[in-house]
Structure formats: structure tokens, C-alpha cells
Design an enzyme around this catalytic site. Sequence first.
Site, short mmCIF file in Angstrom:
data_model
loop_
_atom_site.label_atom_id
_atom_site.label_comp_id
_atom_site.label_asym_id
_atom_site.label_seq_id
_atom_site.Cartn_x
_atom_site.Cartn_y
_atom_site.Cartn_z
N HIS A 215 10.82 12.87 6.71
CA HIS A 215 10.20 11.61 6.57
C HIS A 215 9.42 11.31 7.65
O HIS A 215 8.97 10.52 8.51
CB HIS A 215 11.90 11.01 6.96
CG HIS A 215 11.66 9.61 6.24
ND1 HIS A 215 11.27 9.18 4.85
CD2 HIS A 215 11.79 8.30 7.29
CE1 HIS A 215 11.20 7.79 5.19
NE2 HIS A 215 11.58 7.20 6.68
N HIS A 368 2.16 4.86 -0.08
CA HIS A 368 0.53 4.64 0.12
C HIS A 368 0.07 2.68 0.96
O HIS A 368 -0.37 2.47 1.32
CB HIS A 368 -0.08 4.21 -1.23
CG HIS A 368 -0.49 5.43 -2.15
ND1 HIS A 368 0.05 6.68 -2.51
CD2 HIS A 368 -1.19 6.21 -1.51
CE1 HIS A 368 -0.43 7.81 -2.76
NE2 HIS A 368 -1.46 7.72 -1.80
N ARG A 429 6.22 9.59 -11.17
CA ARG A 429 5.30 9.86 -10.11
C ARG A 429 4.70 11.27 -10.87
O ARG A 429 5.21 11.80 -11.33
CB ARG A 429 5.77 9.68 -9.09
CG ARG A 429 6.29 10.76 -8.35
CD ARG A 429 7.00 10.50 -7.63
NE ARG A 429 5.87 11.04 -6.18
CZ ARG A 429 5.70 11.23 -4.86
NH1 ARG A 429 7.46 11.31 -4.80
NH2 ARG A 429 5.71 11.61 -3.82
#
Lengths: 541, 187
Positions: A215, A368, A429
Site C-alpha cells: 500500500h 488505474h 480481475r
Amino acid sequence: MLINKRLIAAHFWLAFIVFGVALVLGAWQMFVRSPLNAWHFNPEFYYRSVTAHGSAMGYVFPTLIAMGFGYAITEASLEKELVGRRWAWVGFFLVAVGAVVAMIPVSLGLASVLYTFYPPMVGNPFYYIGVVMVVVGSWIWVALMVTNFVIWKRENPGKPVPLAMYANVAGSLLWGWTAVGAALEILFQILPVALGLKSTIDAGLARVFFSWTLHAIVYFWLIPTYIAYYTIFPRAIGGRLFSDAMARISFILFVVVAMPIGVHHLFADPQVGAGFKFMHSVFTGLVALPTLLTVFTICASAEIASRLRGGRGAFGWIGALPWSNPIMLATALSLVMLGFGGAGGLINMSYQLDATVHNTQWITGHFHLIFGGAIVIMYFAIAYDLWPHLTDRALDSFGLMRTQLWLWFIGMIVTTFPWHYVGILGMPRRMAYYDYANPAISPQALSVTMSAIGGFILLLSGLLFLLVLIRGQFGARGEAGAYRFAVPLHMPERIPVALNSFGLWLALMVGLTVVNYGFPIAQLMALNETSVPAVYVGAGR
Amino acid sequence: MASETDHSLGEAVAARIERRWATLSIVIVGVLVGMATYIGIHQATMPQGRVETADPKTLHLSGEFVESNLGSEMQADGSVTVRAIGQQYSFTPQCIVVPAETPITFRATSADVVHGFLIEGTNINTMLVPGYVTDLPVRFKAPGDHVMPCQEFCGIGHQGMWGKVKVIDKAAFRDMAAAKRRLTCVD
């Protein structure tokens, strides 16, 4: 005053070449898994491509931008030559060679493990060795930034360190520490297995180590963008920075709270208990603070610039902003994407809502939009702003720049909004292929097609960007003058020690990491029977 | 001198506005964290509370995840326990059958690499990490069919790893359970 222009330009050029290659892969991936692709293909190619795209975009591209921009900031803001020029070149070559070493096994299909590694799957050792080289190269940069900071402070006792440099060092410290998690995972867990010295690995522990990096790395990518917001944007539009102190507080908050939050990537994992997941969830909320503060300061700075130009009214001043200026446009578009992406992030941080979107296309859409959208569009702005100073040539294709920035924004929205939507529908995904003929999946087909079209718009924008930079290398010669950063509205004469140094904040960063990661890691290391057999991947196995 | 006063006045105004915004930001974050905490405690939607282990090398030989024990099991208290395994590139059982409007506990693990599953049309979504047991309480509102893809990259066959969940009427499930101890869609 930029002295080592070749060094800085080398970082930016290599970064954007890597970006260009990875962008082509990204667009191809969008296409092959969409309903637009009617032919069969080897799904293994898709995972090779995802591994290469993620490694290049995650590890190489933003690292080189942070390094090159960091060297530029050091020379321009401290107004002296970078100390350690030779080491900087060593760092550059380590990153460059590491990227090649990593990409050879990936392109041969020997390490299709994705950039998130996913042990117990283990690929060719050279993939991991290459990644380690990239990280070690960037650690040289970290050491150089700290060294230059310390030397300048010694030479200028009592003077405030320029904001750009302060923020730059904050970013380097954050990266130096956050990269440790993945480094521990690779060096102590994955590489011994990849080299054949061991055959088992604790997958749960590896995921915890990786979350340590996963992260905060995003904030490392983000820091050049925030530096551009605070120190380039107000100057470029002819205004002042609203507040120097608030800017420093924001960067300090990133250093302190970006680290102990990574377990929010593991909300759905069985190897970490509920207590620490809750702790990390709370800290994830806190990391929204510096962004909220930043949005305020940047909008206030824009208002100052507008009123100086004669802007009037409660909202009328927005129209009076210099919209034809690419930096103005890029920053505004970046903030819009940051707003949407940030709202998505706040959704992800609560584990009740995360359960709906975990590992779906929502997540891909989310990062994204934040990274590819809000962050990268400011990398473009940084390059546009810095280029005349690096080349000593005019960069004046403003129309082309504006078109490029608009295309990037539109492309990113068209790509990521449908991505978020199919994520809510439950589309997983990172799959090479979806059976759109299945009635359960067919409602997602239209959105995926839209996403793929967005991918092509992004590719076009990326090519235009490279074209602008190449034209800049052949523009009319002209001295660009000294490279300057924005001046605050109220120049601080004195500054509290806490806002001019990092000792306390480093102690907090390490301390909070130990608090929030110490127990989960210790617990998993104490569990004996959790090492599982490695599963070697690669073509021909 | 006048400009000096203006300057410090302006600085005071700027600082005040800034403090207000910072306070508001802290309140926003506080409310969001508070909401998540309240819902977590009030509706007991917390992640798995404790860490359990299961050795993937011996899953098939003994213990909870031997093949004959996989599937849906009716408990004495009327709840249902579903045991499942993920492996490259399928789930066992491949089609899970469960009753609607019944408390259900999913207990699952992986036999090789990291997998995960989500059940489309629900918010059921979890990871399967080899070496560890996933324990997830769920409840389905209405009968219906759902697809259940693996949502974590697990190798080059990942795109083919789709299971199914068939939610049936509570009474029909009870009838099935009377005839057989462990249930899947084929029963």
C-alpha cells in the site's frame, strides 16, 4: 539551477520508454479479454503480459520518475550541485539493468507470477533478482536524498528547508522503509525457493510482508504528483502557494500513516485476525487526511492565482484561470480523477463494503484511476514543465499537450468507470478470458468493450506524449532560466523544528509499523505447520 | 507599516480558514471510521476472528477436508456448514448446493497455491490461502443460481476456474439432507 541535466534527463527518458512499452501491453490486454477479440490465443501470453505491465508500471516507471525528479528538486531548490553524482549514475544503471534482468524471464514465460509474486507460485530466480536490483538502485537514491538534505541543513543552520526538498526527502524515506516488506519476502522467502535451496514457503506470511510494501508504494508513486501540486502548479499559473506549513503537515502525515495500513489488502485473508484488520482499516481512514488537506490548499492556491488575474465572484474565478496552460489543465484533470479515485478508496477501506468489491475489476479500476489517472497525468505535467530546462530548447507544442492531456483524462474515465461497474457485478480481475456467452457473464460484455476502447484512447495519448517530448528535443534553442518552485503566500520566517526535520516522524513511522505489523508477523512466524510446497511456474514445466 | 498589518491580518485569516477545513476533514474521516466500526459491531460483520491452519500436503488423507467430508452438511441446530477446496484449476465440489434463508458457514482451504472465490450477485468474497482455513458466515436471501469464479491469479489456467452455487428452497434442502450426509448439486 539544474547542473546534472543529463542525469535527470536519462531518468525521465528511461521512465517514459518503459511506460510506453508497458502501455502497449496494457492496451493489448484490454483488447484480448474483451468481446472485441473473437480469436483464441494462448492465455499464458496474457499472464506474461500482465506480469510485465505490472512490474514495469509499478516498480520501474514511477521509481525512475521519483529519482529523476528528486535529483532535479535537489539541485533546483537547494541551488547547488547534487552531492554524489557518481552514485546517482550507479543507481540509474542498477535500475536499468535490473529491469532488463527481470523482463527476460518474464518475456520467455518463465516467471508469469504477476508483479505481486503470489507465492507459493515461484518463477525464474532472475525475475526476483532483477526486481531486487531495481529496488537497490532506488535505495541509492534514498541515501543520496537524505545525504543532500543533511549537508544542506548543516550549511544553513536555522533556515527552513525548501518545501520541494522537504517533500522529496519525505517521499524517499517512505520508499526506503516501505520497500523493506517486499525485500524481506523476496530475500528470505521466495529467492531461496526459486534458487532451489528450499522447497516450501509460508504463503500467508509472504502476503503479510507484501502488504507492507503494497500500500505505501502507492504513496511513493503519489509524492511526485503532490510535490507538483504544491510547488509547480501555483507558480505555473502565476499564483502563490496558500500555505507552506499545511503542505509540510500533509507530507509528514504520508510518512507516518501510509505505512501501517497495508493489511487492508488482506481483509479477506484467513491468516490475519480481525483485530489487526480493524486497526489497519482505521489508519487507512487517516491517510485520507493529507489528501483532503491538499485538495483544499491547491484549490485555494488556484483561487489566489485567478484573483490576481482579475477573477471575480464566488465561482466566477474558476473561469478566469489560465486554462490554456497545460499545467493548469493537467492539475485540474488530476484533481477530478483523484476525487473519484479517492471516493473509491474510502469505500475499499471499510471491510463491509470491501467484501463486495475485493479482487474484482473494481479494484483494477480503482488503482488505474488513482495511479494511471491522477498520478501519471501529473508526471506528464512535471515532464512538460521540466523539459525546457533539461534540453535548453523551447517546448511549445501547447495545443498538442492539451490534446494529449484531455485524451488521457477521457481515456482513463472511459476505461475505469465501466471497470468499476463490472466489479460491482462481480467480475473477477486478471483473467485472460471471459465466456461472454454465459448468461451470468453476458451483461458485463458491453462495459468491458467500453473499457477496451478507453485503453486505445490511452495508448493514443501516450504516443502523443512521447511525440511532444521528442519534438522538444529538436525545438528552437533558448535558455529556460533558473528552475523555480512556487512561493508561499506568507513566507515563513521561522519554522518549527518538527516541520523542518524528520527524526520524530521516522520514529513514528517505524514505531507504528512495528505496532501494526509486529504481532501478525510474529504470530505467523511462530506457527509451525504453515509452510506449503512451492509450485514452480514457467513454460515447459 | 500598514502593509505589514495587512500581511499579518491576511495570514491570520488564512490560518483560520485552514484550521476550519482541517477540522472538517478530521470530522469526515471520523464519521466514516465510526460508521464502519458501528456496522462491524452492530451487525457483526467482522472479518474472520482467528487464524486456523490446515496442511495442504495431507488434506486428502485425514481431517476436515478429506474428499468424503466436502460439500454441504446440515447441522443439528439447523444451520449448514459448507466445506470446499480450491486447487489449480477447479473447486471441489464444483457446484455447491445451499438452502436459502439459513445461516451458513463456509469452511474452505487451498490444496496448492493461493485462490479465492466470490459469488456473483452477493457480497460473499474471500481468499483461500494454502496452509490456512477460511471460515466465513453467510446467508442467501432467495433461491437462484450464481457463478463462483476464483478471483485471485492462481496460474495459467486461472480463467477456467469457475464454480457454481445453487441456492434452493429451505424445505427441499432439508429433504435432500435427510437422505445424504454431505450434499452437492449432483445429489
